[in-house]
Design a protein around this motif. Structure first.
Motif, PDB file in Angstrom:
ATOM      1  N   ASN A  99     -18.140  -1.247 -35.413  1.00 38.61           N
ATOM      2  CA  ASN A  99     -16.819  -1.048 -36.029  1.00 38.61           C
ATOM      3  C   ASN A  99     -16.821  -1.656 -37.433  1.00 38.61           C
ATOM      4  N   HIS A 100     -17.915  -1.447 -38.132  1.00 38.12           N
ATOM      5  CA  HIS A 100     -18.060  -2.044 -39.455  1.00 38.12           C
ATOM      6  C   HIS A 100     -18.456  -0.963 -40.453  1.00 38.12           C
ATOM      7  N   GLU A 101     -17.804  -0.942 -41.590  1.00 41.74           N
ATOM      8  CA  GLU A 101     -18.150   0.055 -42.605  1.00 41.74           C
ATOM      9  C   GLU A 101     -19.444  -0.371 -43.292  1.00 41.74           C
ATOM     10  N   LYS A 102     -20.535   0.242 -42.897  1.00 39.90           N
ATOM     11  CA  LYS A 102     -21.855  -0.223 -43.327  1.00 39.90           C
ATOM     12  C   LYS A 102     -22.227   0.434 -44.652  1.00 39.90           C
ATOM     13  N   LYS A 103     -21.712  -0.137 -45.723  1.00 37.85           N
ATOM     14  CA  LYS A 103     -22.004   0.425 -47.047  1.00 37.85           C
ATOM     15  C   LYS A 103     -22.828  -0.573 -47.851  1.00 37.85           C
ATOM     16  N   CYS A 104     -23.932  -1.003 -47.248  1.00 40.58           N
ATOM     17  CA  CYS A 104     -24.726  -2.064 -47.879  1.00 40.58           C
ATOM     18  C   CYS A 104     -25.215  -1.689 -49.280  1.00 40.58           C
ATOM     19  N   LEU A 105     -25.478  -0.397 -49.508  1.00 37.28           N
ATOM     20  CA  LEU A 105     -26.058  -0.012 -50.799  1.00 37.28           C
ATOM     21  C   LEU A 105     -25.172  -0.409 -51.975  1.00 37.28           C
ATOM     22  N   SER A 106     -23.857  -0.355 -51.762  1.00 42.17           N
ATOM     23  CA  SER A 106     -22.958  -0.634 -52.886  1.00 42.17           C
ATOM     24  C   SER A 106     -22.072  -1.850 -52.630  1.00 42.17           C
ATOM     25  N   CYS A 107     -22.370  -2.614 -51.600  1.00 40.62           N
ATOM     26  CA  CYS A 107     -21.491  -3.737 -51.251  1.00 40.62           C
ATOM     27  C   CYS A 107     -21.809  -4.957 -52.104  1.00 40.62           C
ATOM     28  N   VAL A 108     -20.756  -5.629 -52.562  1.00 37.36           N
ATOM     29  CA  VAL A 108     -20.916  -6.777 -53.456  1.00 37.36           C
ATOM     30  C   VAL A 108     -21.725  -7.892 -52.805  1.00 37.36           C
ATOM     31  N   ARG A 109     -21.737  -7.932 -51.460  1.00 37.31           N
ATOM     32  CA  ARG A 109     -22.445  -9.021 -50.784  1.00 37.31           C
ATOM     33  C   ARG A 109     -23.852  -8.619 -50.331  1.00 37.31           C
ATOM     34  N   SER A 110     -24.278  -7.414 -50.634  1.00 35.09           N
ATOM     35  CA  SER A 110     -25.608  -7.007 -50.205  1.00 35.09           C
ATOM     36  C   SER A 110     -26.641  -7.991 -50.757  1.00 35.09           C
ATOM     37  N   GLY A 111     -27.498  -8.467 -49.905  1.00 36.43           N
ATOM     38  CA  GLY A 111     -28.485  -9.470 -50.322  1.00 36.43           C
ATOM     39  C   GLY A 111     -27.989 -10.892 -50.120  1.00 36.43           C
ATOM     40  N   ASN A 112     -26.671 -11.047 -49.953  1.00 36.02           N
ATOM     41  CA  ASN A 112     -26.090 -12.374 -49.715  1.00 36.02           C
ATOM     42  C   ASN A 112     -25.043 -12.260 -48.604  1.00 36.02           C
ATOM     43  N   CYS A 113     -25.341 -11.400 -47.623  1.00 35.22           N
ATOM     44  CA  CYS A 113     -24.388 -11.129 -46.548  1.00 35.22           C
ATOM     45  C   CYS A 113     -24.947 -11.712 -45.254  1.00 35.22           C
ATOM     46  N   GLU A 114     -24.138 -12.510 -44.584  1.00 33.30           N
ATOM     47  CA  GLU A 114     -24.637 -13.174 -43.384  1.00 33.30           C
ATOM     48  C   GLU A 114     -24.839 -12.178 -42.236  1.00 33.30           C
ATOM     49  N   LEU A 115     -24.013 -11.133 -42.198  1.00 33.97           N
ATOM     50  CA  LEU A 115     -24.165 -10.099 -41.160  1.00 33.97           C
ATOM     51  C   LEU A 115     -25.421  -9.267 -41.412  1.00 33.97           C
ATOM     52  N   GLN A 116     -25.633  -8.892 -42.655  1.00 36.58           N
ATOM     53  CA  GLN A 116     -26.798  -8.082 -43.019  1.00 36.58           C
ATOM     54  C   GLN A 116     -28.090  -8.837 -42.678  1.00 36.58           C
ATOM     55  N   LYS A 117     -28.112 -10.124 -43.014  1.00 39.16           N
ATOM     56  CA  LYS A 117     -29.312 -10.939 -42.798  1.00 39.16           C
ATOM     57  C   LYS A 117     -29.623 -11.045 -41.292  1.00 39.16           C
ATOM     58  N   ASN A 150     -12.172  -2.967 -43.701  1.00 38.24           N
ATOM     59  CA  ASN A 150     -13.200  -2.127 -43.080  1.00 38.24           C
ATOM     60  C   ASN A 150     -14.504  -2.907 -42.903  1.00 38.24           C
ATOM     61  N   LYS A 151     -14.630  -4.002 -43.642  1.00 41.79           N
ATOM     62  CA  LYS A 151     -15.859  -4.804 -43.535  1.00 41.79           C
ATOM     63  C   LYS A 151     -15.615  -6.140 -42.827  1.00 41.79           C
ATOM     64  N   CYS A 152     -14.384  -6.380 -42.419  1.00 41.74           N
ATOM     65  CA  CYS A 152     -14.044  -7.669 -41.799  1.00 41.74           C
ATOM     66  C   CYS A 152     -14.647  -7.753 -40.392  1.00 41.74           C
ATOM     67  N   PRO A 206     -18.198 -14.408 -44.641  1.00 40.89           N
ATOM     68  CA  PRO A 206     -19.649 -14.180 -44.481  1.00 40.89           C
ATOM     69  C   PRO A 206     -20.096 -12.794 -44.950  1.00 40.89           C
ATOM     70  N   VAL A 207     -19.115 -11.899 -45.174  1.00 35.38           N
ATOM     71  CA  VAL A 207     -19.448 -10.506 -45.499  1.00 35.38           C
ATOM     72  C   VAL A 207     -18.665 -10.049 -46.744  1.00 35.38           C
ATOM     73  N   GLY A 208     -18.697  -8.754 -46.994  1.00 38.79           N
ATOM     74  CA  GLY A 208     -18.059  -8.221 -48.191  1.00 38.79           C
ATOM     75  C   GLY A 208     -16.607  -7.803 -48.002  1.00 38.79           C
ATOM     76  N   ALA A 209     -15.910  -8.432 -47.050  1.00 38.37           N
ATOM     77  CA  ALA A 209     -14.511  -8.059 -46.815  1.00 38.37           C
ATOM     78  C   ALA A 209     -13.571  -8.630 -47.868  1.00 38.37           C
TER      79      ALA A 209
HETATM   80  S1  SF4 Z   1     -20.532  -6.608 -45.516  1.00 39.54           S
HETATM   81 FE1  SF4 Z   1     -22.735  -6.933 -45.287  1.00 39.54          FE
HETATM   82  S2  SF4 Z   1     -23.339  -5.518 -43.688  1.00 39.54           S
HETATM   83 FE2  SF4 Z   1     -21.330  -4.887 -44.417  1.00 39.54          FE
HETATM   84  S3  SF4 Z   1     -21.689  -3.382 -46.011  1.00 39.54           S
HETATM   85 FE3  SF4 Z   1     -21.542  -5.352 -47.016  1.00 39.54          FE
HETATM   86  S4  SF4 Z   1     -23.666  -6.080 -47.137  1.00 39.54           S
HETATM   87 FE4  SF4 Z   1     -23.614  -4.467 -45.634  1.00 39.54          FE
END
Ligand code: SF4
Ligand code: SF4
Ligand code: SF4
Length: 585
Positions: A99-117, A150-152, A206-209
């Motif tokens: 239930n997460h909008e997985k837009k890692c390519l353009s997300c401000v936290r990509s590379g520094n996201c605790e969920l992604q890691k 959508n990213k919370c 922890p994420v890009g919400a």
């Molecule tokens: S919050 Fe994290 S997992 Fe979600 S789109 Fe952004 S970088 Fe990807």
């Protein structure tokens, strides 16, 4: 680890460890050399125990245990990495991802996201569970912050920091079960409730919400405009935060490389906002001495450099507004000086000057648009960007930051004292003011410039300082829950302070809502406030210019333009006014 009879002794993955009673299993595991991942837990801020990522197996327990809330018990045998534990964490992550909008390519936290890691580490299938998803319209209608539910992941760290650390409490969970979402009561937006724009919620997310409102495009447009003279000023704390965005240890001072980067990006002038902090002390110190000598004046005088704090008092304690210094913040004084004195001296039409400020703060984005902040007839400051936005711009401009040569700020107006620099840490404004006020009153040079009683990360500090034979009781508070305590003291008549410094963010601007976002793995083990402040005080210790009133630029500004501190001209350009704000719209 040595067995200690007073401690609790247990084993983590077979490693014996001895910890004080009450230690969480999470910390016991770390003491034994095993890091356990967390998504909701954040030291001193959030202990919800809701995400279940930190589960561990305890011998004899019927089910997995959340290590952030369970405490170590004598003789326990705990396992942090069994197949059962790993499978449970992976399933939890995959359910979050469903239930997460997985837009890692353009997300401000990509590379520094605790969920992604964690998703990567646990080999998650992001489409393992397909089902109904919730859709939210991102909240964008305020000048400083974007909320994208959508990213919370419902960790509630933002709720905890807003409520407990800042005592603001404008966000919380709405609805129940699958439909739970974080927002304001009655689905109001942040600009309809008394949110103070501190941005502390962004720093713990922890994420890009949550993110700052991105103003980098405006800066790029100014830089590309041949008709604009683009001046940038950087706040004290930016130089001890920015390096972290490029992999440097917490508290690395990167001032020289930052100045080079800004010059290479095309700014016409690169100035230090410390200079305006020096001017703030001249004006604020003068105002304080007037109030101190006038029996009818309102005391204690309270500092006004922190725009999140100013919003807080406007919303929550409007009856105490007469206590607030009328001085503009260093950011706004900087812009005002650029578009009045500097424009006149350099013979530039202020309409052609674009002032960009790089700040550790998102409330500055709101502050620049306040009423009464246009000394030249044009906005004092055109754009305020955060340390994070500057880091993104440096990356986009293709600069190899860590290998840049160092360079100095532009002069003749760009240099500040290190008393202006310590504005970045809680207690710094007070210390800079005490240095100047003491010397102005006595006409003598202080033997010791360090006022250590007002330094340190404690939430509230008090001291009595001798100012030319007059004992002055001062109070310094950072974090708005602490500010609230001090305001209640003043309101009830219990406080006997004459001078109070308040900073909105815990630890001051070094820990501002625009500073680099660090994951729980760092925040749980390093005190960001203390480490960044250490770098600032080290620079002050070795500084050649440690008093605001000795800055040659400050002397020139008064001699050539403003006359004297507190003059009519200085008041018109460097002071402002405040309003009572309605809490709800
Ligand atoms: S919050 Fe994290 S997992 Fe979600 S789109 Fe952004 S970088 Fe990807
Ligand atoms: S910006 Fe500050 S006051 Fe506003 S919601 Fe976030 S933590 Fe709360
Ligand atoms: S907005 Fe961020 S900090 Fe707040 S609950 Fe959602 S994920 Fe957690």
């Amino acid at each position: 680890m040595e067995k200690n009879e007073k401690n609790v002794n247990l084993k983590i993955n077979g490693v014996a460890v001895s910890v004080p009673p009450g230690t969480r299993l999470l910390d016991a595991a770390r003491a034994a050399g095993f890091n356990v991942p967390t998504l909701c837990y954040l030291k001193d801020i959030c202990n919800e125990g809701s995400c279940r990522i930190c589960v561990v197996e305890v011998k004899g327990a019927r089910s997995l245990v959340a290590s952030c809330s369970a405490v170590a018990t004598e003789g326990a045998e705990v396992f942090t990495n069994t197949p059962k534990v790993m499978a449970a964490r992976k399933t939890t992550l995959e359910l979050i991802l469903s239930n997460h909008e997985k837009k890692c390519l353009s997300c401000v936290r990509s590379g520094n996201c605790e969920l992604q890691k964690l998703s990567l580490e646990y080999g998650c299938d992001e489409n393992a569970y397909a089902g109904e998803t919730l859709k939210f319209a991102p909240e964008i209608n305020n000048p400083y912050l974007v909320r994208d539910n959508n990213k919370c992941i419902l960790c509630r760290r933002c709720v905890a920091v807003c409520n407990s650390v800042q005592s603001v409490g404008v966000i919380g969970p709405n609805k129940r079960g699958f439909f739970t979402n974080i927002g304001c009561a009655f689905n109001k937006s942040l600009d309809e409730v008394p949110c103070v724009a501190c941005g502390q919620c962004i720093n713990v997310c922890p994420v890009g919400a949550l993110r700052e409102k991105d103003d980098t495009d405006k800066v790029s447009a100014f830089l590309a405009d041949p008709d604009k003279v683009v001046i940038v000023g950087t706040a004290p704390s930016v130089r001890v935060g920015l390096g972290e965005e490029f992999g440097n240890p917490v508290g690395t001072d990167v001032e020289g490389k930052m100045v080079t980067a800004l010059r290479l990006m095309g700014f016409n002038k690169v100035f230090d906002v410390n200079m305006a902090a020096d001017m703030t002390i001249m004006e604020e110190g003068t105002e304080f001495l007037h109030r101190l000598s006038d029996k009818t004046a309102v005391l204690p005088m309270i500092t006004s450099c922190s725009p999140g704090w100013v919003r807080f008092i406007e919303f929550y304690y409007p009856e105490l507004l007469p206590h607030l210094s009328t001085c503009k913040s260093p950011q706004q004084m900087f812009g005002a000086i650029m578009k009045t004195y500097y424009a006149e001296k350099m013979n530039i039409d202020p309409a052609k000057i674009a002032v960009v400020c790089v700040m550790p703060c998102i409330a500055k984005k709101f502050e620049r648009g306040r009423d009464n902040q246009a000394a030249s007839g044009y906005d004092d400051v055109d754009v305020a960007i955060t340390t994070r936005e500057l880091a993104r711009m440096i990356k986009t401009y293709g600069l190899d930051f860590n290998n840049l040569p160092e360079s100095a700020f532009d002069n003749p107006i760009g240099e500040g004292s290190t008393a202006g620099l310590i504005f970045g840490a809680t207690g710094g404004v007070m210390e800079a003011a005490l240095r100047t006020v003491s010397e102005v009153v006595t006409g003598k040079t202080l033997d010791k410039l360090d006022f250590k009683a007002v330094r340190g990360v404690q939430g509230v500090k008090t001291a009595t300082v001798d100012v030319g034979g007059t004992p002055v009781k001062v109070c310094v508070a950072s974090g708005l829950a602490n500010a609230r305590t001090v305001m209640d003291e003043i309101k009830s008549g219990k406080a006997d302070y004459q001078f109070v410094e308040i900073m909105c963010c815990p630890g001051g601007c070094v820990n501002g809502g625009g500073q680099p976002v660090r994951p729980a793995s760092v925040r749980n083990t390093v005190d960001l406030r203390a480490e960044r402040a250490k770098a600032i005080y080290a620079k002050d210790k070795s500084g050649k210019l440690r008093r605001c009133h000795e800055n040659p630029i400050v002397k020139t500004l008064y001699a050539d333009y403003f006359g004297k501190p507190g003059s009519h001209k200085a008041h018109r350009a460097l002071h402002t006014s405040y309003v009572k704000r309605p809490k709800f719209k």
